[in-house]
Design a protein around this motif. Structure first.
Motif, short mmCIF file in Angstrom:
data_model
loop_
_atom_site.label_atom_id
_atom_site.label_comp_id
_atom_site.label_asym_id
_atom_site.label_seq_id
_atom_site.Cartn_x
_atom_site.Cartn_y
_atom_site.Cartn_z
N THR A 135 52.61 73.18 159.20
CA THR A 135 52.56 74.02 160.40
C THR A 135 51.12 74.40 160.73
OG1 THR A 135 54.75 74.95 159.91
CG2 THR A 135 53.34 76.20 161.42
N ILE A 136 50.34 74.72 159.69
CA ILE A 136 48.93 75.05 159.90
C ILE A 136 48.16 73.83 160.40
CG2 ILE A 136 46.81 75.86 158.78
CD1 ILE A 136 48.56 77.44 156.84
N TRP A 146 37.39 76.39 170.12
CA TRP A 146 38.61 75.72 169.69
C TRP A 146 38.35 74.77 168.54
CZ3 TRP A 146 43.18 77.47 170.46
CH2 TRP A 146 43.51 78.17 171.61
N PHE A 171 41.73 76.22 160.55
CA PHE A 171 43.07 75.75 160.21
C PHE A 171 43.01 74.57 159.24
CE2 PHE A 171 44.32 77.62 164.49
CZ PHE A 171 44.99 78.70 163.93
N PHE A 209 46.72 71.47 167.68
CA PHE A 209 46.77 72.20 168.95
C PHE A 209 45.37 72.65 169.37
CE2 PHE A 209 46.95 76.35 171.11
CZ PHE A 209 47.64 75.99 172.26
N SER A 210 44.60 73.16 168.39
CA SER A 210 43.22 73.58 168.68
C SER A 210 42.39 72.42 169.20
CB SER A 210 42.58 74.17 167.42
OG SER A 210 43.28 75.30 166.97
N CYS A 268 49.39 71.51 162.24
CA CYS A 268 49.75 71.38 163.66
C CYS A 268 48.96 72.35 164.53
CB CYS A 268 51.24 71.60 163.85
SG CYS A 268 52.26 70.24 163.22
N LEU A 269 48.62 73.52 163.96
CA LEU A 269 47.77 74.46 164.69
C LEU A 269 46.35 73.89 164.84
CD1 LEU A 269 48.89 77.85 163.10
CD2 LEU A 269 49.38 77.01 165.40
N ASN A 270 45.91 73.14 163.84
CA ASN A 270 44.64 72.42 163.94
C ASN A 270 44.71 71.41 165.08
OD1 ASN A 270 42.29 70.90 163.57
ND2 ASN A 270 42.98 69.96 161.68
#
Length: 234
Positions: free
Chosen positions: A13-14, A40, A47, A20-21, A16-18
């Motif tokens: 999940t983390i 970003w 992340f 997204f950034s 995926c945040l990377n």
């Protein structure tokens, strides 16, 4: 059982945040919003550090997590800085006419191509667990964040700046796939004798960042490369 099943998804999940950034950084770079792109990319770097930390802390490693991490890194630290280069080169298209004005910005995509090659080599190389061979893609991304900050803080209208950008694109593309040994910034303890290179790098880097701000990232990465060359083991 349910709690353990939930915990194992935290690292991915983390990651995926990377990812997204990285997507947000790409949008900002393409819109010539270099400051937002840097923020970003920096968020993605945080992340990227956290997903590995939580994977080790929770002891949840998986082949899909490794592949997902590389894919996220390619976007955040490969495509985003590549689009920064494309965006900066677009400012010089007025110097040319015809097809050359359309081709010039495309040289910026060399960054994402060589970032992909660097990540692919890293994934199959078992010798890069405690050090690196070639410039890591996050370091390359931070270098270009600094260059973008410099280009916004100063007015570069002369054609020679375009040639400098093209030269740096070629140079850093080569550095990513080179066999240059580079020290890792991961430390296992705070002992000076075992980590003096890391501490020297960190102290000088903080000085550059305090003095130059985001633009200092370019100097920090050049310092990282030079220190790696000076301290490399023969």
């Amino acid at each position: 059982m349910g709690k353990n099943r939930l915990l194992k998804h935290i690292p991915n999940t983390i990651t995926c945040l990377n990812l997204f950034s990285g997507c947000m950084a790409c949008m900002a770079a393409f819109s010539h919003n270099y400051k937002s792109a840097f923020l970003w990319i920096f968020a993605g770097a945080v992340f990227d550090f956290c997903d590995g930390y939580f994977a080790r802390f929770l002891n949840y490693f998986s082949p899909i997590g490794k592949e997902l991490d590389s894919l996220a890194d390619l976007i955040t630290f490969g495509l985003a800085p590549s689009l920064l280069c494309v965006s900066m080169l677009m400012e010089f298209t007025h110097l040319f006419s015809g097809v050359m004005s359309e081709i010039l910005p495309l040289f910026g995509f060399l960054i994402v191509i060589f970032s992909a090659l660097r990540l692919a080599k890293f994934n199959i190389d078992t010798k890069q667990s405690n050090s690196f061979i070639g410039l890591p893609v996050p370091a390359n991304a931070l270098f270009w964040c600094g260059i973008a900050a410099i280009s916004q803080s100063m007015v570069f209208k002369e054609s020679y700046y375009m040639w400098i950008l093209l030269f740096l694109i070629l140079l850093f593309s080569f550095l990513m796939i080179s066999k240059l040994p580079m020290f890792s910034l991961k430390i296992k303890n705070l002992k000076w004798t075992e980590n003096k290179i890391y501490f020297i790098f960190l102290i000088v880097s903080i000085f550059f960042l305090l003095l130059l701000g985001v633009s200092g990232l370019t100097v920090v990465i050049v310092w990282y490369i030079l220190l790696s060359i000076l301290t490399k083991k023969s």
